[in-house]
Structures are given as structure tokens and as C-alpha cells.
Design an enzyme around this catalytic site. Structure first.
Site, short mmCIF file in Angstrom:
data_model
loop_
_atom_site.label_atom_id
_atom_site.label_comp_id
_atom_site.label_asym_id
_atom_site.label_seq_id
_atom_site.Cartn_x
_atom_site.Cartn_y
_atom_site.Cartn_z
N ASP A 42 0.85 -1.20 0.00
CA ASP A 42 0.00 0.00 0.00
C ASP A 42 0.89 1.25 0.00
O ASP A 42 1.95 1.24 -0.63
CB ASP A 42 -0.93 -0.04 1.22
CG ASP A 42 -2.25 0.66 0.99
OD1 ASP A 42 -2.26 1.90 0.98
OD2 ASP A 42 -3.28 -0.03 0.80
N HIS B 201 -3.39 5.87 4.11
CA HIS B 201 -4.17 4.73 3.65
C HIS B 201 -3.54 3.41 4.06
O HIS B 201 -4.21 2.50 4.57
CB HIS B 201 -4.32 4.80 2.13
CG HIS B 201 -5.28 3.81 1.55
ND1 HIS B 201 -4.86 2.57 1.08
CD2 HIS B 201 -6.61 3.87 1.33
CE1 HIS B 201 -5.91 1.92 0.61
NE2 HIS B 201 -6.98 2.67 0.74
N SER C 262 -11.24 -1.02 0.51
CA SER C 262 -9.89 -1.02 1.09
C SER C 262 -9.90 -1.47 2.53
O SER C 262 -8.96 -2.10 3.01
CB SER C 262 -9.28 0.38 1.01
OG SER C 262 -8.75 0.65 -0.26
#
Length: 441
Positions: A185, A217, A389
Site C-alpha cells: 500500500d 491509507h 480497502s
């Protein structure tokens, strides 16, 4: 544009292709044969094994040559402006089999503003006792076995946030202990206090950027997969709290990467012995489009090597507006476990993509993905986000729990256990696959 260059995601349509090519090599290809054939086509291709010692080494392979060969997966990435050489190699059909364009990939953030209408409707329903939900769109016509009439509703408690209650994680003692789990990521906020006592193995595949997560994130996804409790509160938010965390930074701080960076991260994770790879990233695809044969072969090889790859289905749908979009690349590959998102009422998330493409592109399972609490970058350190996600690392954490419970299980057996033990829901298989992922008992 170099796939490792960090840049801000432009407004409007995101770019789809980098100009480079992915080339699948034959099963019996060797670097000796590849060198000889590429030499005849005036290409200089570097083996990825020669570029392992430092984060910048993969980048050098692109800068100093015409591409790189990921030997473990038999995939070459060839720089732009080599169309004629690639055609020549593919025509010979010895080591070089077929090619695909290299894509840009993005962190799959949930559409924070577009959820307002749905969240407002849910708030009004709770406030005024309204029982009726917004109408279903495009219902799945396939017959289903009898399912529970009332889907469960989950709440945050003093013990854990709602996502873990949805998984029924607190009913078991499995924490993923000793299982290597990779999160590919935007990196990880390495100084996060909840991870102060945790050992991490990290590597960046982004030009000029360390593993430290400026985006947030990756830190959020890692917290869901392997985090523990929130500070000293004792409230748990992480699924496999004792799994060994491997962080591969394959998306820039702007949340952007490319296939070649993802491939580099996947090869690294497999070589490190990671049993689970969580990828909350992707690129939109059109309905009726095909999946990537290269990624699908790669994921199949990874499973044969003992690694299960889990991917986010994507956030392109706007179900409240009557639109369902297809599962994103690369989760649309049959050999990658695709994860849809649910809210705390066990309803499909407004943004969650659906299994529209019969030739691959199915949703295999679903996880908590709306208003999910987890770790975040400095200075906030915590955030509540929505997206497939968020659902994906929940499934990855459960996969690590299963591997603790069944250490001899193959990657394919873990896949089967995940779908077999999922909690059925009265929702279309197109949207949630086997149902809500459940921790092992």
C-alpha cells in the site's frame, strides 16, 4: 511517466496506462535465453534478483536498461518506445508469450462525500424509526437457499469496534501469531504508538519516498489487518494482532503506483515467505472487459508457492443512484480473492463494486467496510474510513488467523476455508460472494 514517480492524482479522469508493457514469459524461460533473445531485439533487460539490496535498486533497472524481469513470476516489464522489439520477440514465441499494457493503480479510498446521502438516510431511519430501506437495484435473479430473515446489526463496544464483532473475532483466541502478512500500500506510519512494540519488515518501491506513510491509507489498512488495541483504552480494532507485519510501499504518498511497482512488492513478499498479501489498491475496469492474464497467472503461481493474494473489489459503484460498477483490476482475476464491503447493518456498501463480468471479476467474499476505525498517520493517529480497502485487510487478518489454526493449510485451502466459513447473507452473490467473512472457531 516513470511508474515510481510520486505525483498528485489529477482531478477528473485518472490516467490508465503508463506506456510500458508487461510481458509473460514461457514456463521454461531462463535468463540466459531471455538475454540472448532480447539481445537480438536490442533490448537490455535486468533480472530482479540483481536488484535486491536497496530500495532504489528496482528503479535503477528501469533507468539503466530497457526493463526488468521478475524471474519468480516469469514477467518482464519493458520500458516505453520498444513496440517493434516487443513485436519481434512475441512473433518468435520462444521465451516471450504475450503482452499487456502496464496500468496505473490507486489506493482505493472510499468516496467520502458521496456517502453523505446514504448516511443521512440511515441516520433519519434510526432517529424516526423508519424501517424501510432505499430500494434494491438490479437484484440478482439467481435462486438462493433459505437465509436468515433479519441480517445482524453490529455496534462499537468497550471491547472492540464493530468490524471485529462482525467477524466474531472475540469468540476465539486466534491472533495470527507467527504468520507473515504483507500489506502492499502507501507504507506505514512507523512511529505509531500502537505498533511501538511490534517488529516490522519494510521496503519501499517508490522513487524518493521512504516506507513512512504520509498518505495514511496504508497505515489504516495495516491497523485493520494486524493492529491491536487503541492506545491504553483496551478497545480492539486489529484482526490478527500477533501476525508478523511486512510493509511494502508500492503506492506513493499521493496514493498512486503502477503494475511494475506492485509486481516488485509481490515478488518481495513471496520471497520473504509471506503467507498472505493484502492489496487495497486497484484500477477501474469496464463492464464485459477481461481480467489481466498476467496477474492471474502470477496469483496462481503465488498460491502454488503458499501465498494467498487478497484484493479490494473497488469503490466505483453508486448504488443509491442506480449504478453498480465492475470489480477492479487486479481483484477481478479469478486467482485473487476479491472482497466487497458491508456496513454495520450487514448491507452492501453504496460504493462496493459487483461481480458483473462472467469471465472473471466475481466478488468472492465480503467484510466490514463502512465507517471503520483504525490507525492513521501523524498527528491524528486514528481515523474512520470507508471503502473496500477497509474490508480487504479484515479478510487478510482472518486468513492469518486460519493459518495459525491450520499451519499446514495450503493457500488454496485457506481460500476454501474463508468462503466455506463465511456467514451467509440475504444479499446477491454478485455483491457479497459467499457472505460475511468469519474468524475461525
Amino acid at each position: 511517466m516513470d511508474p515510481y514517480t510520486s505525483f498528485q492524482v489529477p482531478t477528473g479522469d485518472r490516467p490508465k496506462y503508463t506506456g510500458k508493457k508487461l510481458v509473460m514469459l514461457s514456463p521454461d524461460a531462463s535468463m540466459k535465453n531471455i538475454d540472448a533473445e532480447a539481445s537480438g531485439a536490442a533490448l537490455r533487460l535486468a533480472p530482479s534478483s540483481a536488484y535486491k539490496s536497496h530500495e532504489e535498486d528496482y528503479i535503477k533497472a528501469f533507468e539503466e536498461g530497457d526493463g526488468i524481469v521478475f524471474e519468480k513470476f516469469r514477467i518482464a516489464v519493458i520500458n516505453a518506445n520498444h513496440e517493434e522489439q516487443i513485436k519481434s520477440l512475441l512473433y518468435a514465441r520462444r521465451s516471450f508469450q504475450y503482452e499487456e499494457p502496464e496500468r496505473y493503480l490507486y489506493a482505493l479510498d472510499g468516496p467520502r462525500s458521496s456517502n453523505f446521502g446514504v448516511l443521512l438516510w440511515q441516520m433519519l431511519c434510526r432517529l424516526f424509526g423508519i424501517k424501510k430501506d432505499p430500494p434494491e437495484i438490479d437484484p440478482d435473479p439467481a435462486p438462493k437457499d433459505p437465509l436468515p430473515e433479519s441480517p445482524p446489526v453490529f455496534e462499537n463496544t468497550g471491547e472492540a469496534y464493530w468490524g471485529l464483532h462482525a467477524l466474531d473475532t472475540l469468540a476465539n483466541s486466534f491472533t495470527g501469531k507467527g504468520v507473515k502478512l504483507a500489506v502492499l500500500d502507501t507504507g506505514m506510519y512507523l512511529a505509531h504508538p500502537d505498533f511501538a512494540s511490534r517488529q516490522m519488515v519494510t521496503k519501499s518501491f517508490i522513487r524518493g519516498e521512504s516506507v513512512d506513510d504520509i498518505n495514511g491509507h496504508g497505515t489504516h489498512c495495516a491497523g485493520i489487518a494486524v493492529g491491536g488495541t487503541r492506545g491504553e483504552s483496551g478497545i480492539r480494532y486489529g484482526t490478527a494482532s500477533e501476525a508478523n507485519l511486512y510493509v511494502g510501499k508500492v503506492l506513493s504518498n499521493a496514493g498512486v503506483g503502477s503494475d511494475s511497482g506492485i509486481l516488485a512488492g509481490m515478488e518481495w513478499a513471496v520471497e520473504e515467505g509471506c503467507r498472505v498479501i493484502s492489496m487495497s489498491l486497484g484500477a477501474s475496469v469496464e463492464e464485459d472487459s477481461n481480467y489481466s492474464n498476467i496477474y492471474n497467472e502470477l496469483a496462481g503461481m503465488a498460491m502454488d508457492m503458499g501465498t494467498l493474494i487478497i484484493g479490494a473489489a473497488g469503490n466505483d459503484s453508486r448504488r443509491s443512484q442506480g449504478r453498480i460498477s465492475a470489480v477492479n483490476h487486479p481483484a477481478n482475476c479469478p486467482n485473487i480473492l476479491a472482497v466487497g464491503a458491508l456496513d454495520r447493518r450487514s448491507e452492501i456498501a453504496d460504493f462496493s463494486c459487483g461481480g458483473l463480468n462472467p469471465n472473471g471479476g466475481l466478488v468472492d467474499i465480503a467484510g466490514p467496510g463502512v465507517e471503520v476505525f483504525s490507525s492513521w498517520k501523524t498527528p491524528q493517529e486514528y481515523a474512520i474510513l470507508s471503502g473496500t480497502s477497509m474490508a480487504t485487510p479484515f479478510v487478510a487478518g482472518v486468513a492469518a488467523q486460519l493459518l495459525e489454526a491450520f499451519p499446514e493449510a495450503t493457500a488454496r485451502e485457506v481460500w476454501d476455508k474463508l468462503v466455506d466459513q463465511a456467514r451467509p447473507l440475504p444479499l446477491p452473490v454478485r455483491d457479497v460472494g459467499a457472505g460475511l467473512v468469519q474468524s475461525p472457531k
